[in-house]
Design a protein around this motif. Sequence first.
Motif, PDB file in Angstrom:
ATOM      1  N   VAL A 122       0.856  -1.186   0.000  1.00 21.38           N
ATOM      2  CA  VAL A 122       0.000   0.000   0.000  1.00 21.38           C
ATOM      3  C   VAL A 122       0.895   1.241   0.000  1.00 21.38           C
ATOM      4  N   ASP A 123       0.693   2.093  -0.975  1.00 25.45           N
ATOM      5  CA  ASP A 123       1.470   3.329  -1.064  1.00 25.45           C
ATOM      6  C   ASP A 123       0.775   4.404  -0.222  1.00 25.45           C
ATOM      7  N   TRP A 124       1.069   4.373   1.073  1.00 23.83           N
ATOM      8  CA  TRP A 124       0.375   5.283   1.998  1.00 23.83           C
ATOM      9  C   TRP A 124       0.715   6.747   1.728  1.00 23.83           C
ATOM     10  N   ASP A 125       1.835   7.005   1.055  1.00 23.62           N
ATOM     11  CA  ASP A 125       2.207   8.398   0.758  1.00 23.62           C
ATOM     12  C   ASP A 125       1.242   9.052  -0.229  1.00 23.62           C
ATOM     13  N   ARG A 126       0.465   8.219  -0.931  1.00 28.87           N
ATOM     14  CA  ARG A 126      -0.440   8.786  -1.938  1.00 28.87           C
ATOM     15  C   ARG A 126      -1.564   9.618  -1.329  1.00 28.87           C
ATOM     16  N   ASP A 174      -4.285   8.491   7.561  1.00 24.89           N
ATOM     17  CA  ASP A 174      -4.763   8.831   8.903  1.00 24.89           C
ATOM     18  C   ASP A 174      -5.933   7.940   9.311  1.00 24.89           C
ATOM     19  N   TRP A 175      -6.813   7.705   8.353  1.00 24.49           N
ATOM     20  CA  TRP A 175      -7.953   6.803   8.640  1.00 24.49           C
ATOM     21  C   TRP A 175      -7.426   5.424   9.043  1.00 24.49           C
ATOM     22  N   ILE A 215      -7.873   3.333  12.717  1.00 25.03           N
ATOM     23  CA  ILE A 215      -8.545   2.034  12.894  1.00 25.03           C
ATOM     24  C   ILE A 215      -7.535   0.969  13.326  1.00 25.03           C
ATOM     25  N   LYS A 216      -6.306   1.095  12.844  1.00 27.34           N
ATOM     26  CA  LYS A 216      -5.254   0.130  13.180  1.00 27.34           C
ATOM     27  C   LYS A 216      -4.882   0.189  14.664  1.00 27.34           C
ATOM     28  N   LEU A 264       2.078   1.236  15.164  1.00 29.07           N
ATOM     29  CA  LEU A 264       0.841   2.007  15.192  1.00 29.07           C
ATOM     30  C   LEU A 264       0.987   3.417  14.640  1.00 29.07           C
ATOM     31  N   ASP A 265       2.221   3.920  14.555  1.00 26.28           N
ATOM     32  CA  ASP A 265       2.382   5.266  14.000  1.00 26.28           C
ATOM     33  C   ASP A 265       3.080   5.225  12.644  1.00 26.28           C
ATOM     34  N   PHE A 266       3.105   4.047  12.018  1.00 26.93           N
ATOM     35  CA  PHE A 266       3.723   3.872  10.697  1.00 26.93           C
ATOM     36  C   PHE A 266       5.229   4.139  10.724  1.00 26.93           C
TER      37      PHE A 266
END
Lengths: 228, 228
Positions: free
Chosen positions: B184-188, B194-195, B199-200, B225-227
Amino acid sequence: MNTNTQTTRLYHTALSPFCRKVRLVLAEKRIEVELVEERYWENPPELRRRNPAGKLPVLRYRGNMLAESQAIVEYLDESVPQPPLMPQAPLERHEVRRLCSWFDDKFNAEVTSPILNERVWKKVTRAGYPDSRVVKDGLRAIKEHIDYLSSLLETRRWLAGANMSLADFTAAAHFSCLDYISDVDWDRSETLRDWYATIKSRPAFRSILADQVPGIHPAPHYAELDFG
Amino acid sequence: MNTNTQTTRLYHTALSPFCRKVRLVLAEKRIEVELVEERYWENPPELRRRNPAGKLPVLRYRGNMLAESQAIVEYLDESVPQPPLMPQAPLERHEVRRLCSWFDDKFNAEVTSPILNERVWKKVTRAGYPDSRVVKDGLRAIKEHIDYLSSLLETRRWLAGANMSLADFTAAAHFSCLDYISDVDWDRSETLRDWYATIKSRPAFRSILADQVPGIHPAPHYAELDFG
C-alpha cells in the motif's frame, strides 16, 4: 427540486442476474420503475458518474443513486416494509444473506457468469464464438447446485426457511437468466422445479418474462407458467 | 449439550480479507474466539461439512455454523448490539453495504485477490513464481481506489459517514492484508493514511497485527501504530 429526478429509474441490462434481482424486488414491493437499458460493456461515462464502480444495476430512487444489488434490495426491504422479504430473527436473517451470497458469488462464478459470457455476451458484444468447454463446466457445476438446493427444500417451504425472502428472488434472478437460454435441467429435481414454478407465477415476474434480447431467442418454455 | 460445542470458534486463514473482517468485528464486539487455521486450498472434507460452499471463514457461534463474511458480520451486529457497527437510517445502511460490496467484490477482484495470489498463495501452496504483470496491474488499480476513498474521506469522518461501521472494518481487512506484504502506497493520501492509522490502533486490530505467515515476513511497519 425537479420532479423528474423523483421518477424511480433502474439502469440495467436484460440478462443480468444482479439487475433482475432488483427488478423482482421492486415489482414485489409494487414500486413503479422506468427501465433504462445500458450498454455497460461500452463503459459509458454516465455510468461511472452514476456509480463510481462502473457497474449495473444503478437505481435512482427518491432522488438518490443506489448501487450494488444486495445493498439496494436490503435498502428497499427496509424502506418499503410490505411485503417483508427478510425475517426478523438474526439467525434467520443470516441464512437469507448466506444464500444471497451463495448465488451472487459461488453460483455466479461457477454457473451464471461463465454460461452467460459464452452463450450471450460474446454474441451481443461480437467477441467471438462460445468456448464449449466453459459451457460444459458450467452445466456440470449446476447439477451440484440443484442437488444442494433440493436438499434445502426438502425441509423448507422457501429457500431460506418458512417464508419467501430475498434469497428466493436472488436465486430466481440467476435461474431465470439461465432458463432464458434453456440451460436449466429442471428434470433433475421436481422439488426445485416446483419452487421455480411458484415464484415464476408471481406478478413480480411478469416484466422479466417479457424480456427479449436482440438476436437471442428465449427457450420455448421460458415465459410459460406451467413449464408446458 | 456438550459445552464444547458452545465455544466460539473461527475457522480461518491468516491473510484472507474475508476472515480478517470477521475477526475484526468479533474483537470489536469483545467476543472471545478460538482461531483454527485451515489449509483450505487442500479442500479438507470437514470444511465442506461445516460450510457446503467449501469456503472460509466459518464461524461456530452459540452452537450454529455461520458462513459468508458479510452475512456473519451483519448477524454479529444484530445479535450483539454494542458497539453498533451499522447506522439506523436505511439510506445510511445502504451506503455501508455499498462500500462493503465495493471492497469484497471490486477491490478484491482488482487488487487484493490478484496481488495476494501472486505474492502469497503461490508461495504458500508451491504453485510457482509470481507473475509480475499481474502484480503491476493490481498496484496500478489500487491507486484509483486510494483516490476514490480519499475523496469520500474529505467530507466524512469514517468511510460510510459520521460513524465507524462495517464498511471501515471491511476496508481495513483488505488493506491490512496488502500492508502485511507492504503493497500500500500510503504516501499517496494522507487522509487515507490517517484513517488507517486510527482504525489500526484500535484494540480489535491486535490479533491481526500479530499474524505471522510461515515463510512470508511482514513489512517492517506492519505492526507499528504510527507507521514508524
